[in-house]
Design a protein around this motif. Structure first.
Motif, PDB file in Angstrom:
ATOM      1  N   SER A  35      38.830  36.695  40.056  1.00  0.00           N
ATOM      2  CA  SER A  35      38.521  35.704  41.084  1.00  0.00           C
ATOM      3  C   SER A  35      39.782  35.233  41.790  1.00  0.00           C
ATOM      4  N   TRP A  36      40.866  35.058  41.041  1.00  0.00           N
ATOM      5  CA  TRP A  36      42.123  34.658  41.669  1.00  0.00           C
ATOM      6  C   TRP A  36      42.646  35.769  42.565  1.00  0.00           C
ATOM      7  N   ALA A  37      42.506  37.016  42.145  1.00  0.00           N
ATOM      8  CA  ALA A  37      42.929  38.142  42.980  1.00  0.00           C
ATOM      9  C   ALA A  37      42.159  38.140  44.296  1.00  0.00           C
ATOM     10  N   ASP A  38      40.884  37.767  44.265  1.00  0.00           N
ATOM     11  CA  ASP A  38      40.088  37.670  45.496  1.00  0.00           C
ATOM     12  C   ASP A  38      40.619  36.563  46.411  1.00  0.00           C
ATOM     13  N   VAL A  39      41.053  35.450  45.820  1.00  0.00           N
ATOM     14  CA  VAL A  39      41.647  34.368  46.616  1.00  0.00           C
ATOM     15  C   VAL A  39      42.915  34.878  47.290  1.00  0.00           C
ATOM     16  N   GLU A  40      43.780  35.519  46.510  1.00  0.00           N
ATOM     17  CA  GLU A  40      45.027  36.038  47.075  1.00  0.00           C
ATOM     18  C   GLU A  40      44.765  37.091  48.146  1.00  0.00           C
ATOM     19  N   SER A  41      43.765  37.916  47.943  1.00  0.00           N
ATOM     20  CA  SER A  41      43.414  38.930  48.936  1.00  0.00           C
ATOM     21  C   SER A  41      42.988  38.285  50.254  1.00  0.00           C
ATOM     22  N   ASP A  84      51.067  33.786  38.546  1.00  0.00           N
ATOM     23  CA  ASP A  84      50.726  34.728  37.484  1.00  0.00           C
ATOM     24  C   ASP A  84      49.285  34.457  37.062  1.00  0.00           C
ATOM     25  N   PRO A  85      48.349  35.390  37.348  1.00  0.00           N
ATOM     26  CA  PRO A  85      46.937  35.131  37.045  1.00  0.00           C
ATOM     27  C   PRO A  85      46.642  34.922  35.567  1.00  0.00           C
ATOM     28  N   SER A  86      47.517  35.401  34.685  1.00  0.00           N
ATOM     29  CA  SER A  86      47.256  35.219  33.261  1.00  0.00           C
ATOM     30  C   SER A  86      47.632  33.818  32.785  1.00  0.00           C
ATOM     31  N   ASN A  87      48.345  33.066  33.621  1.00  0.00           N
ATOM     32  CA  ASN A  87      48.787  31.732  33.223  1.00  0.00           C
ATOM     33  C   ASN A  87      48.686  30.776  34.416  1.00  0.00           C
ATOM     34  N   ILE A  88      47.479  30.595  34.928  1.00  0.00           N
ATOM     35  CA  ILE A  88      47.269  29.741  36.091  1.00  0.00           C
ATOM     36  C   ILE A  88      47.256  28.290  35.644  1.00  0.00           C
ATOM     37  N   THR A  89      48.238  27.532  36.135  1.00  0.00           N
ATOM     38  CA  THR A  89      48.323  26.119  35.779  1.00  0.00           C
ATOM     39  C   THR A  89      48.042  25.261  37.010  1.00  0.00           C
ATOM     40  N   PRO A  90      47.643  24.019  36.799  1.00  0.00           N
ATOM     41  CA  PRO A  90      47.432  23.124  37.944  1.00  0.00           C
ATOM     42  C   PRO A  90      48.695  22.965  38.805  1.00  0.00           C
ATOM     43  N   GLU A  91      49.869  22.984  38.194  1.00  0.00           N
ATOM     44  CA  GLU A  91      51.117  22.845  38.938  1.00  0.00           C
ATOM     45  C   GLU A  91      51.348  24.051  39.851  1.00  0.00           C
ATOM     46  N   ASN A 138      36.776  31.277  56.445  1.00  0.00           N
ATOM     47  CA  ASN A 138      35.522  31.169  55.676  1.00  0.00           C
ATOM     48  C   ASN A 138      35.604  31.984  54.395  1.00  0.00           C
ATOM     49  N   ARG A 139      36.185  33.184  54.476  1.00  0.00           N
ATOM     50  CA  ARG A 139      36.343  34.021  53.276  1.00  0.00           C
ATOM     51  C   ARG A 139      37.230  33.326  52.244  1.00  0.00           C
ATOM     52  N   ILE A 140      38.293  32.700  52.720  1.00  0.00           N
ATOM     53  CA  ILE A 140      39.201  31.991  51.811  1.00  0.00           C
ATOM     54  C   ILE A 140      38.447  30.889  51.082  1.00  0.00           C
ATOM     55  N   ARG A 146      34.521  30.565  44.438  1.00  0.00           N
ATOM     56  CA  ARG A 146      34.185  31.516  43.365  1.00  0.00           C
ATOM     57  C   ARG A 146      35.223  31.463  42.243  1.00  0.00           C
ATOM     58  N   PHE A 147      36.477  31.246  42.603  1.00  0.00           N
ATOM     59  CA  PHE A 147      37.513  31.102  41.578  1.00  0.00           C
ATOM     60  C   PHE A 147      37.198  29.903  40.696  1.00  0.00           C
ATOM     61  N   ASN A 148      36.893  28.768  41.311  1.00  0.00           N
ATOM     62  CA  ASN A 148      36.560  27.571  40.532  1.00  0.00           C
ATOM     63  C   ASN A 148      35.312  27.803  39.691  1.00  0.00           C
ATOM     64  N   ALA A 149      34.352  28.544  40.223  1.00  0.00           N
ATOM     65  CA  ALA A 149      33.138  28.854  39.458  1.00  0.00           C
ATOM     66  C   ALA A 149      33.462  29.740  38.255  1.00  0.00           C
ATOM     67  N   ALA A 150      34.480  30.586  38.353  1.00  0.00           N
ATOM     68  CA  ALA A 150      34.883  31.438  37.230  1.00  0.00           C
ATOM     69  C   ALA A 150      35.701  30.653  36.200  1.00  0.00           C
ATOM     70  N   VAL A 151      36.461  29.676  36.654  1.00  0.00           N
ATOM     71  CA  VAL A 151      37.286  28.876  35.743  1.00  0.00           C
ATOM     72  C   VAL A 151      36.413  27.997  34.846  1.00  0.00           C
TER      73      VAL A 151
END
Length: 195
Positions: A35-41, A84-91, A138-140, A146-151
């Motif tokens: 989901s994060w990769a989709d945001v970055e894309s 780093d998608p493996s360590n996504i922090t609020p900061e 709109n895609r962003i 969707r990222f938040n829905a996956a988190v």
């Protein structure tokens, strides 16, 4: 021999449960990463379009240099911030969001300034790029939602007891949500200058 059966069975059961916790956490973590990769894309698409938009504007009008430089600099800054998608922090998300907000603000300034150039507003390339940018925004938004829905299910899983113990031991920590910019809950002021 019989006195060892119960402890061995308990150890095997705990081991199987820990393996199940790990497998489920890995599955949910991968969903968050995708989901994060989709945001970055989606952001990359916007950055690519902005480059084309700047070139179109430069070629179509004797344009205000400061506005174009602000867009170019904001675009460079936005593309330099990675997570780093493996360590996504609020900061990390806040830093990424700040860079992307700077780009969005510079882009808005560019589009407002364009209003003073009727020959540019009529340029078909510009109109097409502007339409693509609107679609990309709109895609962003969809990708961030969707990222938040996956988190959410990931965080629910790794934070509930007793799973939290095993997940924490295995390194599955809570992920940060994508949050809006500070002040974005307020409606923007819209002013028309008819001079």
């Amino acid at each position: 021999m019989k006195k060892w059966i119960i402890p061995v069975v308990l150890i095997v059961l705990v081991g199987l449960w820990a393996m199940n916790v790990n497998n489920k956490a890995v599955e949910l973590d991968e969903n968050v990463t995708k989901s994060w990769a989709d945001v970055e894309s989606s952001y990359q698409r916007r950055n690519d379009l902005i480059g084309n938009l700047v070139k179109t504007v430069q070629g179509a009008a004797d344009f205000e240099k400061g506005t174009l430089e602000a867009v170019i600099n904001a675009r460079a800054k936005a593309t330099s911030v990675t997570i780093d998608p493996s360590n996504i922090t609020p900061e990390q998300l806040a830093k990424f969001n700040q860079a992307q907000s700077g780009l969005a603000g510079a882009l808005k300034s560019l589009l407002v300034t364009v209003e003073r150039y009727p020959e540019l507003k009529a340029n078909q390339n510009f109109l097409e790029l502007q339409s693509q940018l609107e679609g990309t925004e709109n895609r962003i938004n969809v990708a961030r939602d969707r990222f938040n829905a996956a988190v959410e299910p990931y965080n629910n899983y790794v934070r509930k007891m007793p799973t939290k113990i095993v997940a924490g031991f295995l390194g599955f920590d809570e992920k940060g949500y994508y949050k809006a910019d500070a002040g974005s809950e307020n409606a923007p002021d819209v002013e028309f200058d008819f001079k």
